[in-house]
Enzyme design. Sequence first.
Site, PDB file in Angstrom:
ATOM      1  N   GLY A 167       0.823  -1.211   0.000  1.00 59.85           N
ATOM      2  CA  GLY A 167       0.000   0.000   0.000  1.00 59.85           C
ATOM      3  C   GLY A 167       0.847   1.246   0.000  1.00 59.85           C
ATOM      4  O   GLY A 167       2.039   1.200  -0.297  1.00 59.85           O
ATOM      5  N   ASN A 168       0.245   2.358   0.312  1.00 59.51           N
ATOM      6  CA  ASN A 168       0.988   3.612   0.367  1.00 59.51           C
ATOM      7  C   ASN A 168       0.396   4.498   1.454  1.00 59.51           C
ATOM      8  O   ASN A 168      -0.611   4.161   2.071  1.00 59.51           O
ATOM      9  CB  ASN A 168       0.973   4.308  -0.992  1.00 59.51           C
ATOM     10  CG  ASN A 168      -0.443   4.610  -1.434  1.00 59.51           C
ATOM     11  OD1 ASN A 168      -1.099   5.482  -0.873  1.00 59.51           O
ATOM     12  ND2 ASN A 168      -0.933   3.864  -2.418  1.00 59.51           N
TER      13      ASN A 168
END
Length: 398
Positions: free
Chosen positions: A201-202
């Site tokens: 993810g980020n």
Amino acid sequence: MNIVVGVTGGIAAYKAVHLVRLLIKDGHDVTVIPTEDALRFVGLPTWEAVSRNPVTTSVHDDVARVRHVALGQAADLVIVAPATANTIAKMTAGLADDLLGTTLLATTAPVVIAPAMHTEMWRHPATQANIGTLRARGVLIAGPDDGELTGGDSGPGRMLEPEAIVAAALAALRPQDLAGVRVVVSTGGTREPLDPVRFLGNRSSGRQGTALALAAADRGAEVVLVAANVAGEVLADAMRPGIRIEHVGTATELGAAMRGEAENADVLVMAAAVADYRPAETAQRKLTKEAGPLERIELIENEDIVAGLAAGRRAAQTVVAFAAETPRDEQELLDRARRKRERKGVDLLVVNEVGWDRGFESAENTVQIVADTGVVGEASGTKRQVADAVWDAVIAVR
Ligand code: CTP
């Protein structure tokens, strides 16, 4: 402007004195309507002195001029600050047992309330349900803030500072320059699952995209907000009329949602941080060390969603992309932005610099907006201010 300020019985009533002074200084004609309870905190002479208008709490004064509806009818804006839990419940039920109650029922002007109460009272399901009802009716809820409360405790429930209430109230009166425009905004960050418990993810919080949705709705647009893994507290502000929220998880889901919504949209804004790659395989059961060490994760490239949207766009459809960059200097930032805008084929590219401690998860942002003619806009400030600058640029290119 004719502004009615309703003041209800909370300790924050003393701060409403400053609110009234700010509005007067701004050149507005202010009528204060306190509740009986509010007068226990700040007396009637104070309200008359700061507002320079007569003040009463009762529907039985000034009957000849039908004051109990006249004030509401004449108002361009009604602000209730502080709004106690009790007043919020009364507003929800439409009770009109005092001058503030009748005024609120008689007005068709925008209504802004600034809740103030203890955290427990704010979080109570009754209060939350009432707030939801008021919001659905179009009442703008300004705050509350998270901070120190009167009892020495701390949490959400503190009234917004008067300056912030004025800003929120005036924003509610903004020109409707996106009226009838259908916009789709993506926000948040995609998550690409490795197994049922882990993902790639980020750090995108979804705040900028949510601010874009709110700003567009305030300016009259019909908004769809496609949200990838955005926390409930960030999305809460967007739960209001004019905004429909669609939840997605992965880049593939986000792409499908955007293409579906694009069919009925005039403007598409890709503010979401999309994973460029996803694991080639997603394990159906949790990966464990017992099953053997994981030395490599094989990745495959995700489609470029915004490039696809731009390539397939209908006539008169505007497409906006975002870019978060970590350049060495300003020149590199703009060069990358220009190349990225062309590569993606979008009308506007909004570029901001990010780093370990800037851009993500914060309330503020600094951006430049690049079109085929070069830099057409820039903004630095709250994500809401940045959002308004983006919509100004969208309106200019359309
Ligand atoms: N974007 C997209 N689909 C992807 C990746 C990005 O639609 N698979 C969109 C983002 O929502 C954003 C814009 O493209 O609006 C720019 O994203 P960015 O990650 O900066 O662009 P990349 O093409 O990934 O470029 P690079 O990683 O080389 O900087």
